[in-house]
Write a protein that holds these residues in place. Structure first.
Motif, PDB file in Angstrom:
ATOM      1  N   LEU A  19     -41.941  19.188  32.355  1.00  0.00           N
ATOM      2  CA  LEU A  19     -40.631  19.597  32.862  1.00  0.00           C
ATOM      3  C   LEU A  19     -40.055  18.497  33.769  1.00  0.00           C
ATOM      4  O   LEU A  19     -38.875  18.136  33.667  1.00  0.00           O
ATOM      5  CB  LEU A  19     -40.762  20.911  33.644  1.00  0.00           C
ATOM      6  CG  LEU A  19     -39.472  21.435  34.261  1.00  0.00           C
ATOM      7  CD1 LEU A  19     -38.447  21.780  33.191  1.00  0.00           C
ATOM      8  CD2 LEU A  19     -39.751  22.679  35.113  1.00  0.00           C
ATOM      9  N   LEU A  78     -36.571  16.443  33.432  1.00  0.00           N
ATOM     10  CA  LEU A  78     -35.578  16.392  34.524  1.00  0.00           C
ATOM     11  C   LEU A  78     -35.346  14.964  35.009  1.00  0.00           C
ATOM     12  O   LEU A  78     -34.262  14.625  35.481  1.00  0.00           O
ATOM     13  CB  LEU A  78     -36.016  17.287  35.676  1.00  0.00           C
ATOM     14  CG  LEU A  78     -35.951  18.779  35.336  1.00  0.00           C
ATOM     15  CD1 LEU A  78     -36.764  19.590  36.339  1.00  0.00           C
ATOM     16  CD2 LEU A  78     -34.516  19.278  35.317  1.00  0.00           C
ATOM     17  N   ALA A  86     -36.617  22.395  28.413  1.00  0.00           N
ATOM     18  CA  ALA A  86     -37.048  22.765  29.760  1.00  0.00           C
ATOM     19  C   ALA A  86     -37.472  24.228  29.786  1.00  0.00           C
ATOM     20  O   ALA A  86     -38.480  24.583  30.418  1.00  0.00           O
ATOM     21  CB  ALA A  86     -35.918  22.517  30.758  1.00  0.00           C
ATOM     22  N   ARG A 102     -29.600  18.361  37.630  1.00  0.00           N
ATOM     23  CA  ARG A 102     -30.925  18.944  37.355  1.00  0.00           C
ATOM     24  C   ARG A 102     -30.913  20.447  37.598  1.00  0.00           C
ATOM     25  O   ARG A 102     -31.494  21.212  36.829  1.00  0.00           O
ATOM     26  CB  ARG A 102     -31.984  18.273  38.221  1.00  0.00           C
ATOM     27  CG  ARG A 102     -32.250  16.853  37.762  1.00  0.00           C
ATOM     28  CD  ARG A 102     -33.190  16.130  38.704  1.00  0.00           C
ATOM     29  NE  ARG A 102     -33.315  14.738  38.280  1.00  0.00           N
ATOM     30  CZ  ARG A 102     -33.587  13.734  39.105  1.00  0.00           C
ATOM     31  NH1 ARG A 102     -33.772  13.973  40.391  1.00  0.00           N
ATOM     32  NH2 ARG A 102     -33.684  12.512  38.633  1.00  0.00           N
ATOM     33  N   LEU A 140     -31.721  23.319  35.043  1.00  0.00           N
ATOM     34  CA  LEU A 140     -32.804  24.272  35.321  1.00  0.00           C
ATOM     35  C   LEU A 140     -32.312  25.706  35.313  1.00  0.00           C
ATOM     36  O   LEU A 140     -33.015  26.611  34.857  1.00  0.00           O
ATOM     37  CB  LEU A 140     -33.406  23.974  36.697  1.00  0.00           C
ATOM     38  CG  LEU A 140     -34.556  22.982  36.740  1.00  0.00           C
ATOM     39  CD1 LEU A 140     -34.985  22.769  38.191  1.00  0.00           C
ATOM     40  CD2 LEU A 140     -35.751  23.486  35.928  1.00  0.00           C
TER      41      LEU A 140
END
Ligand SMILES: O=C(O)CCC(=O)C(=O)O
Ligand SMILES: [Fe+2]
Length: 769
Positions: free
Chosen positions: A9, A13, A226, A278, A282
């Motif tokens: 992950l 990112l 993600a 980011r 997310l």
């Protein structure tokens, strides 16, 4: 080793670039800005010495913000400042040029698509030769403030460079003779103005505010990748790196951001640089993975092993660990409290990190990504729950402490950092994930469920608290008592209400305690209180200050709430605590210390007597009756500390005290030739000999040849009993001689005690008759 879901992950990112820098510059011809200053008039560019001096005369020395204060210290900031309301900016094309510049800065700093910047003038600054501003961060005066814009006005000068820490490297910006030089940087970037070497430097500073339309930026197909990492993280059991213990499936995942934020500035739409992109990604991914998320502030402490001094290279931000805030007061004390302008350079940046010994991360505050549910929390995180692109050690700590050589560790250095984080958890585990953070929200959620008639569901949620429901903070105390009373299940109620300390209990909680007694009985409630008194079962805490401050109003309110038996139980508990203090104090051999300890118990015992039922009061009076002469040293302070009208128990104590005082006050004074001192030691032969000398009325000094161990014992006995005796060793012959001499203190002290007894007696007669 295959990468963990967290590492993959972080990889995804890290590819999300801010595609922007932390600072950016552009130039405009000096002619686009027409500038006027109240009291000075139009300002001609390039600015010449005569006008610069006029501007200085119109300004005042600039301060800098630290906590809620604005400080003036010319060793930190030395410049002249003119307030923005005295400065007008004009010119036919100025606004259009500024707007175009802000648009370009928005792109270069990598602000999210669809957002735009606006500028508000903050101040005009004039620097003469030698003036400067040390490295600092600008305080974020509004939640929306994300960056600072400096406009350096045209003038001839040398030095005065604006230096900005741009992702670890220094960007140096110089003013110009003919152009306006505009520099924008994220407000959390450290920056400084180096000393002007010749000429004058004049600048305008602006707060840059981020504006955004509703809706979130586009994150693209990466969100799906993600999301699958997040799902895998929550499905994979974590293993301890030390010894391989099974830590179970993680309850949460925290992604650490790169920039610093205040509570006000931590909002999904206001994030800086890569953080904005980011977090947007997310959030998207968390939704797809069935997770809920919040933004949090984290406190990090790292302990490093550092290389010995000879290896030191001076790295980092030229050793500037201290920092300052400019301008007016800062919005949030906590955010900048750690910046220490007194920080010694040698404490900080000069050490070269070798290996990380220990790291601790804990979340202290959070807020929903929709801006709701902000609260203080207390949540330590395990490494297996944390993920980041930028390692913490590459961030500038807000405080550093060099421990030096620590035996098994070599040289150690402690560093403290503040970072922000986005935390997420599977939606179905939201209750436990938030409750474990010590969240008052979790208690409110349970109450809401109970109110809505979902008692069974609330009980199931409450049961899930058990593994981590320990050592909770004051915020959760009242809500937890309320939940406990509503659960209608004695065992579960005890579990929910148990992990607190008795010291938190005040009169405000009386109605809640009464409700618990009504639901589960007086006995149950008093057991709970007993549990609060010894949370770790071993060390009972000293209750004195709680008794003095809270006991009486709490008991009075409990009576009003119809919970008399609970009040009585609390008074018994208080008495037990005072009694054990009393037993320890009264057996003290040193009369001065005994008097002090007994005196300290006066107020707690007075409050206990006032809170006590008639029965307990009588028992206390009876307990005090047979105590020896030392009782007066307690009884007088107790009687003097009483505030309520006397009860029968109090009158009995006053009687007892009167009898003792009349004996003491009526004693004849010691005659001038009587040097006898009544004393008993430990019962050994040495103590007996010492007692013999002490009791002899005519013996004043005593010479006693005695080997070291014996002398030591006698010295100790004399000191422990506080005897009025000089005791020294004459270091001649074998064995050395212990020389003892009774002092006048014997007479002075007794005289003082006698006068005190007489004064106390008079007071007692007047007060109690
Ligand atoms: O004068 C400058 O260029 C910048 C001053 C500054 O950093 C500030 O006022 O916070
Ligand atoms: Fe600044």
């Amino acid at each position: 080793m295959p990468k963990t879901a967290r590492e993959r992950l972080a990889q995804i990112l890290s590819d999300v670039e801010a595609d922007g820098a932390d600072s950016a510059m552009l130039r405009l011809p000096g002619s686009v800005l027409a500038l006027e200053v109240d009291g000075v008039g139009p300002v001609q560019v390039p600015i010449r010495a005569a006008q610069a001096k006029q501007l200085m005369a119109a300004g005042r020395p600039a301060g800098y913000g630290r906590g809620a204060q604005t400080l003036n210290d010319t060793s930190v900031r030395d410049t002249w400042e003119i307030a923005p309301d005295r400065v007008s900016l004009g010119g036919p094309s100025w606004q259009a040029c500024l707007d175009a510049a802000l648009e370009q800065f928005g792109e270069e700093l990598g602000l999210p698509e669809g957002t735009w910047l606006t500028a508000g003038l903050h101040s005009m600054l004039v620097y003469g030769k030698g003036q400067f501003f040390l490295p600092h961060q600008d305080s974020e005066k509004h939640a929306e403030m994300v960056a600072t814009l400096v406009v350096m006005l045209p003038s001839v000068h040398t030095g005065g460079e604006l230096v900005v820490d741009d992702a670890g490297s220094e960007q140096v910006y110089l003013g110009s003779r003919d152009d306006l030089v505009l520099v924008a940087f994220y407000a959390d970037r450290r920056h400084e103005v180096r000393p002007v070497r010749s000429g004058y430097r004049v600048s305008l500073t602006f707060n840059l505010l981020l504006n955004r339309p509703d809706g979130t930026p586009e994150t693209g197909g990466r969100a799906a990748g993600a999301a699958s990492c997040i799902k895998e993280h929550f499905e994979t059991r974590a293993v301890s790196p030390y010894g391989g213990a099974d830590l179970g499936v993680p309850l949460r995942l925290a992604f650490l951001l790169d920039h610093e934020y205040t509570e006000g500035g931590l909002a999904a739409g206001l994030l800086k640089g890569a953080d904005a992109h980011r977090v947007a990604l997310l959030q998207d991914a968390a939704r797809q993975a069935g997770c809920e998320s919040m933004l949090a502030l984290a406190e990090i402490k790292e302990t490093w092993d550092v290389l010995p001094d000879e290896y030191n290279g001076r790295g980092g931000w030229y050793g500037a660990e201290g920092g300052y805030y400019d301008g007016e007061e800062a919005p949030d004390d906590d955010f900048e409290g750690g910046f220490d302008p007194d920080a010694d350079d040698s404490e900080g940046g000069a050490h070269q990190l070798n290996s990380l010994i220990e790291g601790e991360i804990s979340l202290g505050w959070w807020i929903g990504t929709d801006g709701s549910g902000a609260e203080t929390i207390q949540l330590p995180l395990g490494d297996y729950e944390v993920c980041m692109v930028t390692p913490t050690e590459s961030i500038t700590p807000y405080e550093t402490e060099f421990e030096g050589y620590m035996g098994n560790y070599g040289n150690t250095l402690d560093r403290w950092y503040r970072r922000a984080a986005m935390v997420m958890w599977p939606r179905e585990k939201a209750f436990a994930a938030r409750a474990e953070a010590g969240s008052a929200w979790a208690m409110q959620t349970l109450l809401d469920r109970i109110d809505a008639g979902e008692l069974e569901g609330a009980r199931a949620d409450a049961a899930s608290l058990k593994p981590f429901w320990t050592n909770l903070a004051v915020d959760v105390f009242a809500p937890a008592l309320q939940v406990a009373a509503a659960l209608e299940d004695a065992a579960m109620a005890h579990m929910v209400a148990a992990p607190f300390r008795l010291q938190l209990l005040t009169a405000d909680h009386a109605p809640l305690l009464a409700a618990l007694a009504k639901a589960y009985g007086d006995q149950w409630t008093l057991e709970l209180v007993g549990h609060w008194h010894s949370p770790n079962r071993s060390a009972r805490l000293d209750l004195s200050s709680w008794i003095v401050e809270s006991l009486l109003p709490l008991c009075q309110k409990l009576h009003q709430c119809g919970a008399g038996p609970v009040s009585d139980g609390l008074a018994v508990l208080a008495w037990e605590s005072v009694r054990s203090g009393l037993e320890a104090a009264i057996s003290h051999k040193h009369p001065g210390r005994r008097r002090e300890y007994l005196g300290d118990l006066g107020e707690p015992l007075a409050r206990t007597l006032e809170a006590a039922s008639g029965e307990l009061g009588a028992a206390i009076a009876e307990f005090l009756q047979p105590l020896g002469g030392a009782a007066v040293e307690l009884l007088v302070p107790v009687l003097r500390a009483l505030r309520l009208p006397p009860t029968p128990a109090v009158l009995a104590i006053a009687n007892n005290c009167r009898e003792r005082l009349s004996l003491l006050a009526g004693q004849p004074a010691r005659t001038a030739d009587d040097w006898s001192i009544a004393w008993t030691g430990c019962g050994c032969g040495l103590c007996d000999r010492l007692a013999g000398f002490l009791s002899a009325p005519t013996e004043h000094t005593h010479e006693w040849p005695l080997a070291t161990p014996g002398r030591q014992h006698v010295h100790q006995q004399i000191d422990a009993s506080g005897l009025p005796l000089r005791h020294a060793t004459r270091r001649k012959g074998r064995p050395y001689t212990l020389v003892l001499e009774k002092t006048d203190e014997l007479f002075r002290h007794e005289d003082e005690m006698l006068r005190k007894a007489q004064a106390d007696f008079a007071w007692l007669m007047e007060t109690f008759g």
